[in-house]
Structures are given as C-alpha cells and as structure tokens.
Design an enzyme around this catalytic site. Sequence first.
Site, mmCIF file in Angstrom:
data_model
loop_
_atom_site.group_PDB
_atom_site.id
_atom_site.type_symbol
_atom_site.label_atom_id
_atom_site.label_comp_id
_atom_site.label_asym_id
_atom_site.label_seq_id
_atom_site.Cartn_x
_atom_site.Cartn_y
_atom_site.Cartn_z
ATOM 1 N N THR A 198 0.860 -1.200 0.000
ATOM 2 C CA THR A 198 0.000 0.000 0.000
ATOM 3 C C THR A 198 0.884 1.232 0.000
ATOM 4 O O THR A 198 1.942 1.233 0.631
ATOM 5 C CB THR A 198 -0.872 -0.024 1.275
ATOM 6 O OG1 THR A 198 -1.861 -1.033 1.122
ATOM 7 C CG2 THR A 198 -1.556 1.308 1.529
ATOM 8 N N GLY A 228 -10.916 -2.381 2.799
ATOM 9 C CA GLY A 228 -10.000 -2.223 3.928
ATOM 10 C C GLY A 228 -10.097 -0.851 4.572
ATOM 11 O O GLY A 228 -11.096 -0.133 4.445
ATOM 12 N N ASP A 229 -9.028 -0.492 5.260
ATOM 13 C CA ASP A 229 -9.002 0.740 6.052
ATOM 14 C C ASP A 229 -8.785 1.995 5.222
ATOM 15 O O ASP A 229 -9.152 3.094 5.654
ATOM 16 C CB ASP A 229 -7.869 0.657 7.077
ATOM 17 C CG ASP A 229 -6.521 0.402 6.411
ATOM 18 O OD1 ASP A 229 -6.447 -0.505 5.555
ATOM 19 O OD2 ASP A 229 -5.549 1.108 6.729
ATOM 20 N N THR A 249 -0.457 1.744 6.660
ATOM 21 C CA THR A 249 -0.406 0.514 5.871
ATOM 22 C C THR A 249 -0.346 -0.666 6.824
ATOM 23 O O THR A 249 0.303 -0.595 7.865
ATOM 24 C CB THR A 249 0.807 0.484 4.929
ATOM 25 O OG1 THR A 249 0.854 -0.807 4.297
ATOM 26 C CG2 THR A 249 2.120 0.734 5.652
ATOM 27 N N GLY A 250 -1.043 -1.722 6.473
ATOM 28 C CA GLY A 250 -1.038 -2.892 7.343
ATOM 29 C C GLY A 250 -2.353 -3.627 7.247
ATOM 30 O O GLY A 250 -3.097 -3.461 6.275
ATOM 31 N N GLY A 252 -5.753 -4.049 7.412
ATOM 32 C CA GLY A 252 -6.778 -3.009 7.425
ATOM 33 C C GLY A 252 -7.882 -3.195 8.436
ATOM 34 O O GLY A 252 -8.407 -2.212 8.982
HETATM 35 N N1 ASP Z 1 -4.148 -1.600 4.617
HETATM 36 C C1 ASP Z 1 -4.390 -2.285 3.381
HETATM 37 C C2 ASP Z 1 -5.736 -2.959 3.476
HETATM 38 O O1 ASP Z 1 -5.995 -3.610 4.476
HETATM 39 C C3 ASP Z 1 -3.353 -3.304 3.032
HETATM 40 C C4 ASP Z 1 -1.910 -2.933 3.246
HETATM 41 O O2 ASP Z 1 -1.598 -1.846 3.731
HETATM 42 O O3 ASP Z 1 -1.030 -3.762 2.943
HETATM 43 O O4 ASP Z 1 -6.492 -2.898 2.561
#
Ligand code: ASP
Length: 337
Positions: A198, A228-229, A249-250, A252
Amino acid sequence: MKKLLLAIPFCLSASVMAAGAPVGIVIHGGAGTIDRSKMTEEQRQDYEATLTKAVNQGYELLAAGGSSLDAVTLAVTVLEDSPLFNAGKGAVYTWDENHELDAAIMTGQDRNAGAVASVTNVKNPILLARAVMEKSDHVMLTGIGAEQFAAAQQLELVDNSYFNTEFRYEALKKAKQARQKLPQQATVEVDPGWKMGTVGAVAIDNTGNLAAATSTGGMTAKRWGRVGDVPVIGAGNFADNSSCAVSGTGHGEYFIRYNVASDICARVKYQGKTAATAANEVITELLQVGGTGGVIVVDNKGELSWAFNTQGMYRAKRNYAGTVVEIFATETEKAGN
Ligand code: ASP
C-alpha cells in the site's frame, strides 16, 4: 543582474519556510515482513529509486510553493504507476483473480475528504478520490458508481488486466493454498512480504496546511467485496491542521477497528503528545491486539515521523534537513527508540 541573484535564494527560502513551519513530505510503500536475505541488490535499488523519485517530486512541488494536496497527490501517483507497490499498477489480486482498488485523500485545513472503494478500471485511484473530494457532494463512492463518476470526470480508464503482474499472481496462488487451512476467513494472512505495498504520502506546505493520501489494492485473495481501512476516513488516512496528517499501511481490519490514523492525531491534539510519540504508542498497542502495520506522520509544526511494528516499511522523507530513504528497520527502531 546582481539583484536577481540575490532575489532567487530569498524567494526559495520564503517558500520553503512559511507559517513558522518548514515544508516537508513523508511517503510509504507498505510495511511487513521484509526479508533482507530474499531481496536482491537490484530489487533494493529499484525500490529505493522509486521511493526517491516520489519523495523528490513531492518535495520539489512544495519547495516551489505548491500545496500539500498537490504534493501528496503527485507522490502517490508516482507510486501507483510503479509495479513494485500494492497500489495502482502493482495492485494485488482478489480471490476471483481480478483487482479492486481503494484510495483516500484528505486536507487538514477543512477536513475535506474523498475516498473510493473497489474500483476496477481507474488507472490512478488517488485521482478519483481527489475528484470525489473536489467535484462531488460526497465523501465516498464505491464500485460501478465510482467508475461512472471517473468516466464523467474524464480520468484515465484501463482494462482490469493492466494491473496484472506475475509477482502478485504468485502471491495469490500461495494465499489460496493457505486458505485451504482457514475456511472461515474472508482474507488470508499469507507471508506479508507478498501482500504488502500500500502506498501513501503526508505533507505540509508553505501555508502550514497538511494533507494525506493513501492508495491500495487491499489484501491478497480478498473476496465478497472486502474493503480495507484506506477509504475509511480516520482509519488508514487522516489530516487535520490542528494536529497532524497520517497515512497507514497494514492489516486493514485492525486499522478500522482501532481508528489508527485519527487516534494518533487525537493524542497529539488532546494529550499534547508529539506526533512521533503518539504514532509509536498507537502502533505498539495495535501489535498487542494482533494488528501489524505502520504509519507515516507529519505534524502541524512540520515534524516528520514514522512508526511500524513489522520488520520493515518502504519509506522516505524529505524536508530542509535532507532526504532519508529506508526499507528495513534501523538498529534504533529495532531497539524501540
Ligand atoms: N491496509 C491495506 C488494506 O488492508 C493493506 C496494506 O496496507 O497492505 O487494505
């Protein structure tokens, strides 16, 4: 002639320093298990070159007097156009072997925001999120309606196959194998090294205005219209001139449940914490409940920071003090400082 030479540095310093705050930008390209031993020297150089290009283009725009909104839009567009990151061109695959992209943008002076979810044919979802903010009465548009709006705004449309990459297809195959063991889950935790990427940017301009922008393909093998978030304002993206601007990022689902981006800014605003302290607290607490990921932050004094609870985060920042481009956690970060 002499006068002109004297005038140029003055103009530059006036535009770089204003409202008591220096201009600055921080970007990220995802956080997760970044295994040094699995990354070739060539790959590392590719990542660093693209991060450098994005942070420099954003900074140069700010230094020339451009707005934080334009700077974060530009930096994220550069990252979306690269196949290296899970956004735009390099978006991950859904379970059905397509791509559904999410993005959000926000300005700190008025808390105006635009977001899109599950779009399949817009080359640069961040431009669509910005159009939603600036050219519609709404904050969030999804799916087919968002795509109709993109067409009406004459944004560049592509076939969904534009987002195909070999690397992400391999990740999908691995995720599907992993899923056989986890039939109840809507998303699959594959090796995060395969799904991260992301992208996001936060910036402060010479009027002291903050902005944040984030774009993603979401999680590998997502299904059932999972969102997602990123497009959830306050979860993965947030900006408020009274405190800070954050892009995350992470995983979500955790960022949504814990309102990660707005929680960091609330701690700055109501508890008087520095943005770096607030970001570290929130990201540490997130890990305690099982959420992995990271954030980049700029506060309303121009302090640039980041925090992550993973092995690494693709990241870069630039202000008057210079440029930093990093992938792996530094020794200081590993020690928790
Ligand atoms: N945050 C993003 C989601 O959950 C994914 C990511 O950041 O890798 O859609």
